[in-house]
Design a protein around this motif. Structure first.
Motif, PDB file in Angstrom:
ATOM      1  N   ASP A 165      31.024  -1.513 -36.131  1.00 49.97           N
ATOM      2  CA  ASP A 165      30.346  -2.267 -37.313  1.00 49.97           C
ATOM      3  C   ASP A 165      29.793  -1.353 -38.225  1.00 49.97           C
ATOM      4  N   ARG A 166      30.428  -0.660 -39.386  1.00 47.85           N
ATOM      5  CA  ARG A 166      29.816   0.217 -40.058  1.00 47.85           C
ATOM      6  C   ARG A 166      28.643  -0.220 -41.008  1.00 47.85           C
ATOM      7  N   ASP A 167      28.441  -1.080 -41.301  1.00 50.17           N
ATOM      8  CA  ASP A 167      27.153  -1.608 -41.980  1.00 50.17           C
ATOM      9  C   ASP A 167      26.189  -1.627 -40.973  1.00 50.17           C
ATOM     10  N   GLU A 168      26.211  -1.983 -39.718  1.00 50.22           N
ATOM     11  CA  GLU A 168      25.137  -2.045 -38.676  1.00 50.22           C
ATOM     12  C   GLU A 168      24.845  -0.369 -38.225  1.00 50.22           C
ATOM     13  N   VAL A 169      25.801   0.316 -38.185  1.00 51.20           N
ATOM     14  CA  VAL A 169      25.581   1.750 -37.911  1.00 51.20           C
ATOM     15  C   VAL A 169      25.102   2.512 -39.033  1.00 51.20           C
ATOM     16  N   ALA A 170      25.454   2.015 -40.179  1.00 49.27           N
ATOM     17  CA  ALA A 170      24.835   2.810 -41.500  1.00 49.27           C
ATOM     18  C   ALA A 170      23.316   2.367 -41.478  1.00 49.27           C
ATOM     19  N   SER A 171      23.062   1.049 -41.330  1.00 47.04           N
ATOM     20  CA  SER A 171      21.591   0.712 -41.246  1.00 47.04           C
ATOM     21  C   SER A 171      20.770   1.247 -40.052  1.00 47.04           C
ATOM     22  N   LYS A 172      21.268   1.662 -38.969  1.00 49.03           N
ATOM     23  CA  LYS A 172      20.568   2.393 -37.854  1.00 49.03           C
ATOM     24  C   LYS A 172      20.446   3.725 -38.302  1.00 49.03           C
TER      25      LYS A 172
ATOM     26  N   ARG B 182      19.917   4.776 -41.576  1.00 50.92           N
ATOM     27  CA  ARG B 182      18.723   4.712 -42.499  1.00 50.92           C
ATOM     28  C   ARG B 182      17.310   4.444 -41.866  1.00 50.92           C
ATOM     29  N   GLY B 183      17.340   3.922 -40.544  1.00 51.77           N
ATOM     30  CA  GLY B 183      16.240   3.500 -39.893  1.00 51.77           C
ATOM     31  C   GLY B 183      15.990   4.186 -38.782  1.00 51.77           C
ATOM     32  N   MET B 184      16.567   5.462 -38.611  1.00 56.55           N
ATOM     33  CA  MET B 184      16.324   6.117 -37.325  1.00 56.55           C
ATOM     34  C   MET B 184      15.199   7.137 -37.329  1.00 56.55           C
ATOM     35  N   LYS B 185      14.470   7.085 -36.232  1.00 57.69           N
ATOM     36  CA  LYS B 185      13.445   8.116 -35.693  1.00 57.69           C
ATOM     37  C   LYS B 185      13.877   8.643 -34.804  1.00 57.69           C
ATOM     38  N   ILE B 186      14.067  10.113 -34.580  1.00 55.43           N
ATOM     39  CA  ILE B 186      14.546  10.764 -33.344  1.00 55.43           C
ATOM     40  C   ILE B 186      13.900  12.032 -33.164  1.00 55.43           C
ATOM     41  N   GLU B 187      13.500  12.483 -31.957  1.00 54.19           N
ATOM     42  CA  GLU B 187      13.236  13.973 -31.612  1.00 54.19           C
ATOM     43  C   GLU B 187      14.411  14.482 -30.988  1.00 54.19           C
ATOM     44  N   CYS B 188      14.905  15.640 -31.870  1.00 54.67           N
ATOM     45  CA  CYS B 188      16.063  16.116 -31.023  1.00 54.67           C
ATOM     46  C   CYS B 188      16.051  17.624 -31.343  1.00 54.67           C
ATOM     47  N   MET B 189      17.341  18.283 -31.654  1.00 57.80           N
ATOM     48  CA  MET B 189      17.268  19.845 -31.327  1.00 57.80           C
ATOM     49  C   MET B 189      16.686  20.489 -32.824  1.00 57.80           C
ATOM     50  N   SER B 190      16.760  19.387 -33.936  1.00 64.24           N
ATOM     51  CA  SER B 190      16.266  19.599 -35.007  1.00 64.24           C
ATOM     52  C   SER B 190      14.724  19.567 -35.262  1.00 64.24           C
TER      53      SER B 190
ATOM     54  N   PRO C 204      14.259   6.734 -49.255  1.00 66.59           N
ATOM     55  CA  PRO C 204      14.906   6.048 -47.999  1.00 66.59           C
ATOM     56  C   PRO C 204      16.130   6.761 -47.712  1.00 66.59           C
ATOM     57  N   GLY C 205      16.304   6.829 -46.308  1.00 66.40           N
ATOM     58  CA  GLY C 205      17.276   7.380 -45.688  1.00 66.40           C
ATOM     59  C   GLY C 205      17.293   9.240 -45.760  1.00 66.40           C
ATOM     60  N   ILE C 206      16.190   9.673 -45.949  1.00 62.80           N
ATOM     61  CA  ILE C 206      16.150  11.171 -45.898  1.00 62.80           C
ATOM     62  C   ILE C 206      14.853  11.314 -44.847  1.00 62.80           C
ATOM     63  N   ALA C 207      15.211  12.355 -44.032  1.00 59.15           N
ATOM     64  CA  ALA C 207      14.317  12.788 -43.058  1.00 59.15           C
ATOM     65  C   ALA C 207      14.120  14.337 -43.485  1.00 59.15           C
ATOM     66  N   ILE C 208      12.803  14.796 -43.392  1.00 57.08           N
ATOM     67  CA  ILE C 208      12.218  15.818 -43.851  1.00 57.08           C
ATOM     68  C   ILE C 208      12.019  16.882 -42.684  1.00 57.08           C
TER      69      ILE C 208
ATOM     70  N   THR D 162      23.207   3.266 -49.216  1.00 57.45           N
ATOM     71  CA  THR D 162      23.393   1.940 -48.247  1.00 57.45           C
ATOM     72  C   THR D 162      24.097   3.030 -47.130  1.00 57.45           C
ATOM     73  N   TYR D 163      24.935   3.865 -47.305  1.00 54.30           N
ATOM     74  CA  TYR D 163      25.698   4.452 -46.041  1.00 54.30           C
ATOM     75  C   TYR D 163      25.660   5.727 -45.945  1.00 54.30           C
ATOM     76  N   THR D 164      24.608   6.392 -46.866  1.00 55.97           N
ATOM     77  CA  THR D 164      24.591   7.884 -46.830  1.00 55.97           C
ATOM     78  C   THR D 164      23.037   8.366 -46.353  1.00 55.97           C
ATOM     79  N   THR D 165      23.129   9.437 -45.510  1.00 54.92           N
ATOM     80  CA  THR D 165      21.796   9.840 -45.229  1.00 54.92           C
ATOM     81  C   THR D 165      21.669  11.330 -45.038  1.00 54.92           C
ATOM     82  N   LEU D 166      20.532  11.957 -44.987  1.00 48.92           N
ATOM     83  CA  LEU D 166      20.344  13.185 -45.096  1.00 48.92           C
ATOM     84  C   LEU D 166      18.958  13.714 -44.250  1.00 48.92           C
ATOM     85  N   PHE D 167      19.099  14.838 -43.426  1.00 50.13           N
ATOM     86  CA  PHE D 167      18.081  15.478 -42.909  1.00 50.13           C
ATOM     87  C   PHE D 167      17.918  16.939 -43.579  1.00 50.13           C
TER      88      PHE D 167
END
Length: 433
Positions: A359-366, A368-376, A387-391, A163-168
């Protein structure tokens, strides 16, 4: 605990202060100093956990620089939840110890009252940090740990994630996609692959995952045995590898153990045609420690100055970030530089996307649902493998004698990621032996 600004601190002073205080609160670049523990709604606190000292310290060599870059990029604040926000970053050192990682994460949650926690570098950091965040309902993103070791090592449920933890980062499939094309190019006389895998979370993920993928591709892993980290004598493993006549070599040890093994392997006549290593030889300091023995060792590169990526915070390219690091510190870039930078990009993006960044729940949801083009690069936390893992998709690079620095990296195979240009030919690791 008092707040300590980063500007003007050299790395040694910074680490000394961090060790003495159990962490350093780094503030002020986004609108002036503010006392630790502030409940001001315009301040968003990010905790950062990494192994700044101990055997894994090479992973954290760029931490101080990155934190300052994030502070500088956000010095004028940013809008989130309809109002101007300022960032405060609290840094903690795990001392390369998973128990310490648990302890300092609890400090961030209970004493520092952070809004979000980021962490980096091997399951010894990412797993205990994420476990504490999940248990306490704190949004969290970590990096530089194989996703299987992070997900399965924490008891993740297939298809559900956390719910709260993600990884790339990436996993065994991506390691195989990076290493096997290089193995095929050196045309070994047999398909035996010597594998130095200790008995720890990281290596066991390789033993089970990469070992199976090697067999699927026609290669035979020759497992040297599940030894304990900190071993001083690798004679038995070397004898096993020599007996198998393996011309390919892979491994996932802690860096000091690889230094010991590789020197003993040379002394005892094990000289593989190609070494493709994981978890080690990721940073220039390790190449320098081996000296000439570092030549043409290949490993996975998920970030380098050659990668065509840019910052979401100030538009800098990967090459510019690497050059700025060298100009500021006098040291060579490391690929953790890009990963740690992106932890903060992702955290800030989650705050911006939330209607209420407190709002920790909302930020955690963001997250898990994030799509971003960044330095990585392009990261999609919704695409899986869970769910919650970006490769990410690493490419193959080899250590060669450098010009400005003693050793540098040449990208030699971009099979998994054609966006990254090749900079030179793949050469046998034992060339010149």
């Amino acid at each position: 605990m008092s707040d300590t600004p980063t500007r003007g601190l050299d790395r040694r002073s910074f680490l000394k202060a961090a060790a003495a205080l159990g962490g350093t609160s780094l503030v002020g670049a986004c609108g002036g100093l503010k006392g630790a523990g502030s409940s001001s709604s315009d301040v968003l606190k990010i905790g950062y956990v990494s192994p700044q000292t101990g055997p894994l310290a090479g992973f954290a060599a760029a931490d101080n620089f990155v934190v300052q870059q994030i502070q500088d990029a956000l010095r004028n604040g940013f809008t989130a939840g309809g109002q101007k926000r300022r960032i405060e970053i609290v840094v903690k050192d795990t001392q390369s110890n998973p128990n310490r990682a648990t302890e300092v994460t609890r400090q961030l949650i209970n004493s520092d009252k952070v809004d979000l926690i980021v962490g980096s570098s091997t399951p010894d950091t990412t797993n205990p940090v994420a476990d504490q965040c999940e248990a306490n309902g704190i949004p969290n993103v970590t990096t530089i740990a194989p996703w299987e070791a992070w997900f399965n090592g924490r008891g993740g449920k297939d298809g559900e994630g956390f719910t709260y933890t993600t990884l790339f980062f990436f996993g065994m499939r991506e390691f195989a996609d990076c290493f096997i094309p290089m193995w095929e190019r050196v045309d070994p006389s047999n398909k035996n692959v010597a594998a130095l895998w200790p008995n720890d979370t990281d290596a066991n993920a390789f033993r089970q995952g990469l070992g199976a993928m090697m067999k699927e591709s026609g290669y035979t892993p020759v497992d040297g045995g599940a030894y304990q980290n900190g071993a001083a004598d690798f004679t038995a493993q070397i004898a096993t590898f020599k007996e198998s006549r393996a011309e390919l070599f892979t491994c996932t040890p802690i860096p000091p153990d690889f230094q010991t093994f590789w020197k003993q392997a040379r002394q005892q006549g094990f000289r593989p045609k190609l070494a493709t290593v994981a978890k080690v030889m990721l940073f220039p300091s390790e190449a320098e420690a081996l000296g000439q023995l570092a030549a043409n060792i290949a490993t996975d590169f998920w970030w380098s100055p050659a990668h065509p990526y840019t910052s979401t915070l100030d538009g800098r390219s990967a090459k510019q970030l690497a050059d700025d690091f060298a100009a500021s510190t006098g040291k060579q870039w490391t690929q953790a530089l890009g990963s740690v930078y992106s932890l903060f990009e992702i955290a800030v993006q989650a705050f911006k996307e939330a209607s209420d960044p407190k709002d920790r729940d909302e930020v955690a949801s963001k997250l898990r649902g994030m799509k971003i083009e960044c330095m990585s690069g392009k990261l999609d936390f919704t695409a899986g493998p869970q769910p919650g893992i970006a490769i990410q998709h690493p490419v193959g690079g080899q250590w060669r004698k450098g010009e400005k620095f003693p050793w540098d990296v040449v990208i030699v195979d971009n099979t998994p990621n054609k966006d990254v240009p090749v900079g030179g030919d793949l050469l046998p690791t034992n060339q010149g032996d």
